[in-house]
Design a protein around this motif. Structure first.
Motif, short mmCIF file in Angstrom:
data_model
loop_
_atom_site.label_atom_id
_atom_site.label_comp_id
_atom_site.label_asym_id
_atom_site.label_seq_id
_atom_site.Cartn_x
_atom_site.Cartn_y
_atom_site.Cartn_z
N ALA A 1 0.86 -1.22 0.10
CA ALA A 1 -0.13 -0.05 -0.11
C ALA A 1 0.93 1.28 0.10
O ALA A 1 1.86 1.28 0.56
CB ALA A 1 -0.91 0.09 1.45
N GLU A 2 0.30 2.47 -0.68
CA GLU A 2 0.97 3.62 -0.53
C GLU A 2 0.82 4.42 0.61
O GLU A 2 1.41 5.47 0.77
CB GLU A 2 0.58 4.23 -1.89
N HIS A 3 -0.02 4.28 1.22
CA HIS A 3 -0.52 5.21 2.77
C HIS A 3 -1.51 4.42 3.47
O HIS A 3 -2.18 3.21 2.99
CB HIS A 3 -1.15 6.35 2.09
N ASP A 4 -1.90 4.84 4.62
CA ASP A 4 -2.48 3.98 5.46
C ASP A 4 -3.92 4.23 5.37
O ASP A 4 -4.76 3.54 6.19
CB ASP A 4 -2.19 4.44 7.03
N GLU A 5 -4.53 4.82 4.37
CA GLU A 5 -5.94 4.85 3.88
C GLU A 5 -6.24 4.11 2.47
O GLU A 5 -7.22 4.41 1.88
CB GLU A 5 -6.48 6.45 3.81
N HIS A 6 -5.09 3.38 2.12
CA HIS A 6 -5.21 2.69 0.72
C HIS A 6 -6.32 1.68 0.64
O HIS A 6 -6.51 1.15 1.64
CB HIS A 6 -3.87 1.96 0.63
N PRO A 7 -6.92 1.62 -0.47
CA PRO A 7 -8.15 0.61 -0.60
C PRO A 7 -7.74 -0.92 -0.42
O PRO A 7 -8.55 -1.64 -0.04
CB PRO A 7 -8.65 0.93 -2.18
N ASN A 8 -6.45 -1.18 -0.49
CA ASN A 8 -6.21 -2.55 -0.26
C ASN A 8 -6.60 -2.95 1.25
O ASN A 8 -6.79 -4.14 1.49
CB ASN A 8 -4.51 -2.80 -0.47
N PHE A 9 -6.38 -1.93 2.11
CA PHE A 9 -6.61 -2.34 3.54
C PHE A 9 -8.26 -2.71 3.69
O PHE A 9 -8.54 -3.62 4.62
CB PHE A 9 -6.25 -1.29 4.40
N SER A 10 -9.13 -2.05 2.97
CA SER A 10 -10.57 -2.28 2.95
C SER A 10 -10.89 -3.77 2.78
O SER A 10 -11.88 -4.34 2.89
CB SER A 10 -11.21 -1.58 1.97
N LEU A 11 -9.80 -4.57 2.18
CA LEU A 11 -10.31 -6.22 1.66
C LEU A 11 -9.91 -7.03 2.87
O LEU A 11 -10.15 -8.18 2.80
CB LEU A 11 -9.10 -6.41 0.58
N LEU A 12 -9.35 -6.51 3.93
CA LEU A 12 -9.11 -7.38 5.19
C LEU A 12 -9.82 -7.70 6.10
O LEU A 12 -9.38 -8.54 7.03
CB LEU A 12 -7.72 -6.73 5.77
N ALA A 13 -11.04 -7.34 6.01
CA ALA A 13 -11.91 -7.80 6.96
C ALA A 13 -12.30 -9.23 7.00
O ALA A 13 -12.17 -9.80 8.38
CB ALA A 13 -13.45 -7.12 6.78
N PRO A 14 -12.50 -10.06 6.14
CA PRO A 14 -12.70 -11.44 6.01
C PRO A 14 -11.11 -11.95 6.50
O PRO A 14 -11.18 -13.21 6.97
CB PRO A 14 -12.85 -11.95 4.67
#
Length: 403
Positions: free
Chosen positions: A249-262
């Motif tokens: 990720a490029e920053h701590d609000e990156h969309p990749n982090f939104s995938l991590l709930a499961p």
């Protein structure tokens, strides 16, 4: 002109949704019948998309009519809004009218969100049409043309077939086909595209049959991602666990982090199975800040707590401000004395096949790029990997020996 199109005339009548009712759509840079052909799958929402397109146009110019590029726009995001659909229609419809570069340039300048708003506002469309060199009525027809959705789905299906043929070996766009070679990814500068073009040109001159590259012996492992560097990023779970998920990720609000709930839920229900590693890529301020915070969290033993904040667990939509507790936690990381000694430079991968050292984009599970659907079915995917007895963790282990 360098820019040509093999698009049939776009239907301007009532929208049609069946493939048989729509013209065949394809975007080209350079001659359609050039002896050296490149198929380029580009994600127009990626920050590098316009630069890649300019590099491809440069290839066409340098080879003076011998190279033609078929451009297939595909999105890698799992959730597509109406605004995204309109942007894709714009890229395809404007390309049909010879305005492919203008559309990509406007998207690169305005960004995804602002361009979606402009396309949704009839008054703003008139100004946008002028910037694209189109008549307002043409732009209105493009935005409402559902035949362009058929072309978009066809591009996705074509990329999916390539992924299936590669057995998960491919990652995210940009992905290229050069001549009759196998599909491959490439990084900044498109050095591999350049090399494959040279090999294909040599083969054509010698009139030899194509030589297909060897497929990776370990199915599902991408050459672009060998092993994350020792000490890079933040690791939750340790190198000894059988599976590894790596988030770039490029920053701590990156969309990749939104995938991590499961992923977090799976770890709660299945301890000792899956490790998660977060690595900041890039050299901008956000990336450097994320790199320091993951470093401090690693040193203070707060990796899991920070991962939950990155994933916005129990915090609602990412567009909302962080909770007071989350903001206080991040301030603690920023103000920790350990932050003064953390490395700010972007790490590199250990040199793998092809000499690739640059960090890839996206989310990777046991060496293969994954998206939301893969992570939603994480238990089944890992069960399949275990049944196949693939020792994939060695690809990610910081303690793994050199091959």
């Amino acid at each position: 002109m360098l820019l040509t199109t093999a698009l049939a005339a776009v239907l301007l009548a009532a929208p049609a949704t069946r493939a048989q009712d729509c013209p065949s759509l394809a975007l080209h840079v350079g001659p359609v019948d050039a002896p050296l052909a490149i198929s380029a799958f580009l994600d127009p929402f990626a920050s590098t998309a316009f630069g890649v397109w300019l590099d491809l146009r440069r290839f066409v110019a340098d080879h003076e009519g011998a190279v033609g590029v078929r451009v297939i726009p595909v999105a890698t995001s799992m959730v597509e809004s109406l605004g995204d659909t309109r942007i894709f229609r714009l890229l395809l419809g404007a390309g049909a009218r010879g305005r492919q570069e203008a559309a990509l340039r406007v998207l690169d300048r305005d960004g995804r969100d602002r361009l979606a708003v402009r396309l949704a506002d009839p008054a703003a469309r008139a100004v946008l049409a002028g910037e694209l060199g189109l008549r307002p009525e043409d732009l209105a027809a493009i935005v409402d043309d559902r035949c362009l959705d058929v072309a978009m789905r066809a591009g996705k299906a074509e990329l999916q077939r390539l992924h299936q043929a590669a057995g998960g070996y491919l990652g995210r766009p940009p992905i290229f086909l050069v001549g009759q070679a196998a599909a491959f990814e490439d990084g900044p500068g498109l050095e591999r595209v350049r090399g494959e073009l040279a090999r294909e040109a040599q083969r054509l001159r010698a009139n030899r049959p194509p030589v297909r590259p060897l497929v990776a012996a370990r199915r599902g492992v991408s050459q672009r991602l060998m092993r994350p560097p020792v000490q890079a990023g933040m690791l939750i779970g340790g190198v000894g666990l059988p599976h590894r998920l790596v988030v770039f990720a490029e920053h701590d609000e990156h969309p990749n982090f939104s995938l991590l709930a499961p992923v977090l839920e799976f770890r709660r229900q299945n301890p000792g199975v899956l490790a998660v590693q977060v690595i900041a890529r890039g050299t901008n301020t956000g990336a450097r800040q994320l790199r320091v915070r993951t470093c401090v969290a690693e040193r203070l033993g707060l990796q899991l707590e920070y991962l939950r904040i990155l994933a916005r667990e129990d915090e609602g939509a990412r567009r909302e401000p962080r909770s007071a507790a989350a903001a206080e936690f991040i301030a603690r990381l920023d103000e920790a004395p350990e932050a003064q000694t953390c490395e700010l430079g972007e790490p590199e991968l250990e040199r793998g096949p092809g000499g690739i050292t640059a960090l890839p984009e996206g989310v990777w599970l046991d060496g293969a790029a994954v998206g939301q659907s893969d992570l939603d079915a994480l238990a089944a995917r890992l069960a399949g990997a275990d049944a196949a007895q693939r020792p994939l963790d060695a690809v990610f282990s910081a303690a793994a020996p050199e091959p």
